[in-house]
Design an enzyme around this catalytic site. Sequence first.
Site, PDB file in Angstrom:
ATOM      1  N   THR A  55      28.221  23.609  77.560  1.00 24.00           N
ATOM      2  CA  THR A  55      29.145  24.384  78.383  1.00 24.00           C
ATOM      3  C   THR A  55      29.522  23.618  79.645  1.00 24.00           C
ATOM      4  O   THR A  55      30.596  23.823  80.204  1.00 24.00           O
ATOM      5  CB  THR A  55      28.521  25.739  78.752  1.00 24.00           C
ATOM      6  N   TYR A 141      18.161  18.759  70.872  1.00 21.16           N
ATOM      7  CA  TYR A 141      19.190  19.712  70.463  1.00 21.16           C
ATOM      8  C   TYR A 141      19.583  19.393  69.032  1.00 21.16           C
ATOM      9  O   TYR A 141      20.245  18.395  68.756  1.00 21.16           O
ATOM     10  CB  TYR A 141      20.394  19.619  71.388  1.00 21.16           C
ATOM     11  N   LYS A 167      15.836  22.937  70.368  1.00 22.56           N
ATOM     12  CA  LYS A 167      16.953  23.868  70.500  1.00 22.56           C
ATOM     13  C   LYS A 167      17.839  23.725  69.279  1.00 22.56           C
ATOM     14  O   LYS A 167      18.208  22.607  68.901  1.00 22.56           O
ATOM     15  CB  LYS A 167      17.741  23.563  71.780  1.00 22.56           C
TER      16      LYS A 167
END
Length: 301
Positions: A55, A141, A167
């Site tokens: 983001t 990730y 994640k």
Amino acid sequence: MIAPTELREIIRNGLLSFPVTPFDAEDRFAAKPFSAHLEWLSSYPVAGLIVAGGTGELFSLTPGEVVDVVKAARAVSGDAPVIAGCGYGTRIACDMAREIEAAGGDGILLLPHYLTEAPADGIAARVRAVCKATNMGVIVYNRGQARVSAEQLAQLADECPNLIGFKDGTGDIDTVRRVTIALGDRLSYIGGMPTHELFAQAYRGAGMPTYSSAVFNFVPETALKFHKAFLAGDDAACEQMLRDFYYPFARIRDRKAGYAVSAVKAGVRLRGFEAGPVRAPLTDLTDEEVEMMRELIASAR
């Protein structure tokens, strides 16, 4: 710097904030608006900040800008952990990790490399190299072209004491469950699907107890209310919020590729903060879509 094992426990169950990166009229990182936004968010309890992440447009930031973002976050974050996005090729990622640590970061979220596909052992080698390049805690990730298996992750966790988290942004619940069963308390597990609240309940069943929230950027009250209900197992409350806010938000988000970032940045601007535009190749919402966001935010407050 927070010790990796301590960071792992801090982020194990708490909501994680995923701040946007504001840009000014000349397309430079805007530190003052970023600090103002973080100061506002700091009045709401979260387990940590993941700055310059998905983001936060890591994919459009220079390594130097990432360091500037970390320094600005460190200056206003108080005791909250500052975790930074880190990515690109192995050499760049290793250099970035060292520079993030020197700038006051507590950990990194290792995002995928870009463009090329890679074999499993090459992906593992990149994770291993970055872990060895820093003393900070490292969260892998699992997304895009940088997916790891439970077996790979277990081996990496044995070799790299500072590997503290996993994640997932793939939606592959089977792999998530294999990872959480295989590694147990060795890692912290974070949901990382776009607008993860839409997936949080399913991921909870796979052993993933928390997630990062992008909408926390502009409706922190709603994000925390959902997270509280999620932790309490109050599925009825979660489903009501999904109907009233999250699925309407997803309908705006899904109107164009990349809006998972653009809509959040629009939301930040609508809450009165200077966020600037997104950087290409992303595009900003249309005026009509901004009005849709305005109405949605008003209904959630």
